[in-house]
Design a protein around this motif. Structure first.
Motif, PDB file in Angstrom:
ATOM      1  N   VAL A 110       0.777  -1.325  -0.033  1.00 29.48           N
ATOM      2  CA  VAL A 110       0.055  -0.032  -0.018  1.00 29.48           C
ATOM      3  C   VAL A 110       0.706   1.234   0.119  1.00 29.48           C
ATOM      4  O   VAL A 110       0.486   2.361  -0.490  1.00 29.48           O
ATOM      5  CB  VAL A 110      -0.693   0.028   1.168  1.00 29.48           C
ATOM      6  CG1 VAL A 110      -1.598   1.503   1.470  1.00 29.48           C
ATOM      7  CG2 VAL A 110      -2.065  -1.018   1.195  1.00 29.48           C
ATOM      8  N   SER A 111       2.168   1.144   0.725  1.00 31.08           N
ATOM      9  CA  SER A 111       2.915   2.378   0.649  1.00 31.08           C
ATOM     10  C   SER A 111       3.432   2.990  -0.626  1.00 31.08           C
ATOM     11  O   SER A 111       3.714   4.043  -0.593  1.00 31.08           O
ATOM     12  CB  SER A 111       4.265   1.963   1.370  1.00 31.08           C
ATOM     13  OG  SER A 111       5.202   0.954   0.828  1.00 31.08           O
ATOM     14  N   ALA A 112       3.017   2.345  -1.868  1.00 29.88           N
ATOM     15  CA  ALA A 112       3.361   2.979  -2.884  1.00 29.88           C
ATOM     16  C   ALA A 112       2.306   4.304  -3.182  1.00 29.88           C
ATOM     17  O   ALA A 112       2.877   5.172  -3.898  1.00 29.88           O
ATOM     18  CB  ALA A 112       3.184   1.858  -4.122  1.00 29.88           C
ATOM     19  N   CYS A 113       1.311   4.166  -2.606  1.00 27.53           N
ATOM     20  CA  CYS A 113       0.366   5.303  -2.571  1.00 27.53           C
ATOM     21  C   CYS A 113       0.317   6.047  -1.232  1.00 27.53           C
ATOM     22  O   CYS A 113      -0.460   7.167  -1.289  1.00 27.53           O
ATOM     23  CB  CYS A 113      -1.035   4.721  -2.543  1.00 27.53           C
ATOM     24  SG  CYS A 113      -1.494   3.668  -4.081  1.00 27.53           S
ATOM     25  N   ASP A 143       3.694  10.288   4.703  1.00 25.72           N
ATOM     26  CA  ASP A 143       3.118  10.873   3.578  1.00 25.72           C
ATOM     27  C   ASP A 143       1.525  10.919   4.012  1.00 25.72           C
ATOM     28  O   ASP A 143       0.953  10.087   3.942  1.00 25.72           O
ATOM     29  CB  ASP A 143       3.090   9.966   2.424  1.00 25.72           C
ATOM     30  CG  ASP A 143       2.561  10.319   1.291  1.00 25.72           C
ATOM     31  OD1 ASP A 143       2.832   9.660  -0.013  1.00 25.72           O
ATOM     32  OD2 ASP A 143       2.139  11.552   1.168  1.00 25.72           O
ATOM     33  N   PRO A 144       1.046  12.242   3.796  1.00 29.57           N
ATOM     34  CA  PRO A 144      -0.249  12.495   3.942  1.00 29.57           C
ATOM     35  C   PRO A 144      -1.179  12.245   3.070  1.00 29.57           C
ATOM     36  O   PRO A 144      -2.478  12.493   2.960  1.00 29.57           O
ATOM     37  CB  PRO A 144      -0.144  14.022   4.320  1.00 29.57           C
ATOM     38  CG  PRO A 144       0.978  14.621   3.648  1.00 29.57           C
ATOM     39  CD  PRO A 144       2.086  13.391   3.551  1.00 29.57           C
ATOM     40  N   ALA A 145      -0.481  11.754   2.133  1.00 27.76           N
ATOM     41  CA  ALA A 145      -1.306  11.171   0.853  1.00 27.76           C
ATOM     42  C   ALA A 145      -2.327  10.019   1.531  1.00 27.76           C
ATOM     43  O   ALA A 145      -3.485   9.947   0.674  1.00 27.76           O
ATOM     44  CB  ALA A 145      -0.612  10.430  -0.212  1.00 27.76           C
ATOM     45  N   PRO A 155      -4.478  11.953  -2.356  1.00 29.19           N
ATOM     46  CA  PRO A 155      -5.737  11.239  -1.965  1.00 29.19           C
ATOM     47  C   PRO A 155      -5.725  10.591  -0.611  1.00 29.19           C
ATOM     48  O   PRO A 155      -4.659  10.354  -0.209  1.00 29.19           O
ATOM     49  CB  PRO A 155      -5.592  10.197  -3.045  1.00 29.19           C
ATOM     50  CG  PRO A 155      -4.154  10.335  -3.380  1.00 29.19           C
ATOM     51  CD  PRO A 155      -3.620  11.606  -3.014  1.00 29.19           C
ATOM     52  N   LEU A 156      -6.916  10.490  -0.176  1.00 23.93           N
ATOM     53  CA  LEU A 156      -7.122   9.623   0.966  1.00 23.93           C
ATOM     54  C   LEU A 156      -7.055   8.138   0.786  1.00 23.93           C
ATOM     55  O   LEU A 156      -8.293   7.745  -0.096  1.00 23.93           O
ATOM     56  CB  LEU A 156      -8.387  10.078   1.759  1.00 23.93           C
ATOM     57  CG  LEU A 156      -8.783   9.384   3.077  1.00 23.93           C
ATOM     58  CD1 LEU A 156      -7.817   9.497   4.297  1.00 23.93           C
ATOM     59  CD2 LEU A 156     -10.341   9.659   3.401  1.00 23.93           C
ATOM     60  N   VAL A 157      -6.158   7.278   1.271  1.00 20.58           N
ATOM     61  CA  VAL A 157      -6.316   6.152   1.110  1.00 20.58           C
ATOM     62  C   VAL A 157      -7.407   5.342   2.148  1.00 20.58           C
ATOM     63  O   VAL A 157      -7.314   5.315   3.184  1.00 20.58           O
ATOM     64  CB  VAL A 157      -5.004   5.208   1.062  1.00 20.58           C
ATOM     65  CG1 VAL A 157      -5.092   3.754   0.636  1.00 20.58           C
ATOM     66  CG2 VAL A 157      -4.232   6.110   0.281  1.00 20.58           C
ATOM     67  N   VAL A 158      -8.418   4.479   1.538  1.00 15.72           N
ATOM     68  CA  VAL A 158      -9.355   3.840   2.452  1.00 15.72           C
ATOM     69  C   VAL A 158      -9.095   2.486   2.487  1.00 15.72           C
ATOM     70  O   VAL A 158      -9.487   1.736   1.103  1.00 15.72           O
ATOM     71  CB  VAL A 158     -10.825   4.278   2.228  1.00 15.72           C
ATOM     72  CG1 VAL A 158     -11.545   3.676   3.329  1.00 15.72           C
ATOM     73  CG2 VAL A 158     -10.638   5.913   2.449  1.00 15.72           C
ATOM     74  N   ALA A 159      -9.033   1.546   3.332  1.00 12.98           N
ATOM     75  CA  ALA A 159      -9.224   0.165   3.473  1.00 12.98           C
ATOM     76  C   ALA A 159     -10.552  -0.386   3.468  1.00 12.98           C
ATOM     77  O   ALA A 159     -11.188   0.342   4.129  1.00 12.98           O
ATOM     78  CB  ALA A 159      -8.164  -0.650   4.550  1.00 12.98           C
ATOM     79  N   ALA A 160     -10.839  -1.335   2.827  1.00 14.49           N
ATOM     80  CA  ALA A 160     -12.388  -1.805   2.618  1.00 14.49           C
ATOM     81  C   ALA A 160     -12.521  -3.163   2.059  1.00 14.49           C
ATOM     82  O   ALA A 160     -11.751  -3.698   1.502  1.00 14.49           O
ATOM     83  CB  ALA A 160     -13.256  -0.794   1.737  1.00 14.49           C
ATOM     84  N   SER A 161     -13.552  -3.844   2.883  1.00 15.23           N
ATOM     85  CA  SER A 161     -13.958  -4.957   2.370  1.00 15.23           C
ATOM     86  C   SER A 161     -14.619  -4.758   0.922  1.00 15.23           C
ATOM     87  O   SER A 161     -15.297  -3.869   0.726  1.00 15.23           O
ATOM     88  CB  SER A 161     -15.200  -5.642   3.183  1.00 15.23           C
ATOM     89  OG  SER A 161     -14.307  -5.835   4.651  1.00 15.23           O
ATOM     90  N   PRO A 162     -14.484  -5.721   0.046  1.00 17.96           N
ATOM     91  CA  PRO A 162     -14.806  -5.579  -1.440  1.00 17.96           C
ATOM     92  C   PRO A 162     -16.286  -5.474  -1.641  1.00 17.96           C
ATOM     93  O   PRO A 162     -16.609  -4.247  -2.279  1.00 17.96           O
ATOM     94  CB  PRO A 162     -14.508  -6.923  -2.081  1.00 17.96           C
ATOM     95  CG  PRO A 162     -13.371  -7.650  -1.245  1.00 17.96           C
ATOM     96  CD  PRO A 162     -13.666  -6.922   0.182  1.00 17.96           C
ATOM     97  N   GLN A 212      -0.921   1.534  11.507  1.00 17.96           N
ATOM     98  CA  GLN A 212       0.530   2.010  11.311  1.00 17.96           C
ATOM     99  C   GLN A 212       0.674   2.994  10.375  1.00 17.96           C
ATOM    100  O   GLN A 212       1.693   3.520  10.087  1.00 17.96           O
ATOM    101  CB  GLN A 212       0.999   0.575  10.568  1.00 17.96           C
ATOM    102  CG  GLN A 212       1.196  -0.462  11.416  1.00 17.96           C
ATOM    103  CD  GLN A 212       1.361  -1.862  10.688  1.00 17.96           C
ATOM    104  OE1 GLN A 212       1.250  -2.022   9.333  1.00 17.96           O
ATOM    105  NE2 GLN A 212       1.659  -2.832  11.315  1.00 17.96           N
ATOM    106  N   GLY A 213      -0.499   3.552   9.873  1.00 22.91           N
ATOM    107  CA  GLY A 213      -0.598   4.776   8.817  1.00 22.91           C
ATOM    108  C   GLY A 213      -0.456   4.294   7.531  1.00 22.91           C
ATOM    109  O   GLY A 213      -0.169   5.153   6.722  1.00 22.91           O
ATOM    110  N   SER A 214      -0.344   3.182   7.192  1.00 19.56           N
ATOM    111  CA  SER A 214      -0.275   2.937   5.659  1.00 19.56           C
ATOM    112  C   SER A 214      -1.455   3.044   4.886  1.00 19.56           C
ATOM    113  O   SER A 214      -1.669   3.380   3.636  1.00 19.56           O
ATOM    114  CB  SER A 214      -0.180   1.326   5.395  1.00 19.56           C
ATOM    115  OG  SER A 214       1.013   0.606   6.224  1.00 19.56           O
ATOM    116  N   VAL A 215      -2.575   3.365   5.654  1.00 18.38           N
ATOM    117  CA  VAL A 215      -4.050   3.761   4.839  1.00 18.38           C
ATOM    118  C   VAL A 215      -4.569   4.811   6.026  1.00 18.38           C
ATOM    119  O   VAL A 215      -4.176   4.801   7.321  1.00 18.38           O
ATOM    120  CB  VAL A 215      -5.069   2.601   4.860  1.00 18.38           C
ATOM    121  CG1 VAL A 215      -4.607   1.474   3.776  1.00 18.38           C
ATOM    122  CG2 VAL A 215      -5.522   2.162   6.127  1.00 18.38           C
TER     123      VAL A 215
END
Length: 287
Positions: free
Chosen positions: A21-24, A29-31, A45-52, A91-94
């Protein structure tokens, strides 16, 4: 929303996901992640983890139809389990996640020392009892086997559903954290505990199974039509919500997303797409 896995041996997998995920966006990185008291670059962009399903589906509707008008950029990352979205958020990855309900989150934070907090309710996925071998509740007989989710909150939720429909009797005073040992009368039934995501695949091997709404949808089941019985939505504490690491609630991107997820457009999308299998449940999560 909804399983409690021992995290032993999971660290490597968590790290791998986080690196992917860290590529984004990384922890610095406040992205993707937390404000940490600093100024947030709202152009990222706000990165959001979600179930499909339905979570990512709803987020992608917001991303495609609504976000641009609010100046919000979204990056939706799909996860198929109930642990990594929270660990990645911690962890801040998302920057946020959308997959769980309050009883699950409370249990997860307590057991894992995480600091995830809800921002706003969005929808409810009624838990249901399904079968490929019987047609009605009355067809379930002593000696048959029912599969239930094995995580703390959803197993209790499943047992409450079974008790409410007189398939079992729970000990007096047992609440949402009910376990198999809390069953006072199994009425001759046997139970098979499985990870929530795998329960639909067991339908051919058991007589009935209690399945989370999102996993039922992913298995091409239509809860409103296929379930022998569904949870009632009124007064239900299991609404799914947008969540962040504590301290990031006021990130302007999070606030914009929370507002859009409670919009009339999202309400209409949920009602038309899911036809009662997923229902809007907007508002502030219970403390």
């Amino acid at each position: 929303m909804r399983k409690n896995i021992k995290l032993t041996g999971l660290a490597a997998l968590t790290t791998a996901i986080a690196l992917g995920v860290s590529a984004c966006g990384s922890a610095s990185d406040p992205a993707s992640n937390q404000a940490d008291g600093g100024k947030v670059d709202e152009s990222k962009p706000l990165v959001v983890a979600a179930s499909p399903t339905p979570h990512a589906d709803i987020l992608n509707f917001v991303k495609d139809k609504l976000a641009a008008k609010e100046g919000l950029k979204l990056d939706v990352k799909e996860f198929t389990d109930y642990v990594l979205p929270n660990t990645a958020t911690e962890q801040g990855s998302v920057g946020a996640n959308y997959f769980q309900h309050k009883p699950y989150l409370d249990d997860f934070n307590k057991k894992n020392g995480t600091h995830i907090v809800p921002v706003g309710n969005v929808h409810l996925e009624p838990l249901g009892l399904y079968s490929k071998k019987v047609k009605t509740l009355q067809d379930i007989k002593p000696g048959q086997t029912i599969a239930v989710p094995n995580d703390t909150t959803n197993e209790g939720r499943a047992l409450q559903l079974l008790a409410a429909n007189h398939l079992i009797t729970l000990k007096e005073g047992v609440g949402t954290g009910a376990k198999l040992s809390d069953i006072a009368d199994k009425k001759g039934l046997e139970f098979k505990e499985l990870e929530a995501a795998t329960v639909p695949r067991a339908l051919n091997d058991v007589d009935a199974a209690v399945i989370n709404g999102n996993y039922a949808l992913e298995a091409k089941l239509t809860p409103a039509k296929d379930a022998l019985v569904l949870e009632k939505s009124e007064g239900n504490p299991y609404a799914n919500f947008l969540a962040v690491k504590d301290g990031n609630q006021n990130d302007p991107r999070v606030q914009k997303l929370a507002k859009l997820l409670n919009s009339d457009e999202v309400k209409k999308f949920i009602e038309e797409k899911y036809q009662g299998s997923v229902v809007p449940a907007f508002g502030t999560p219970a403390s």
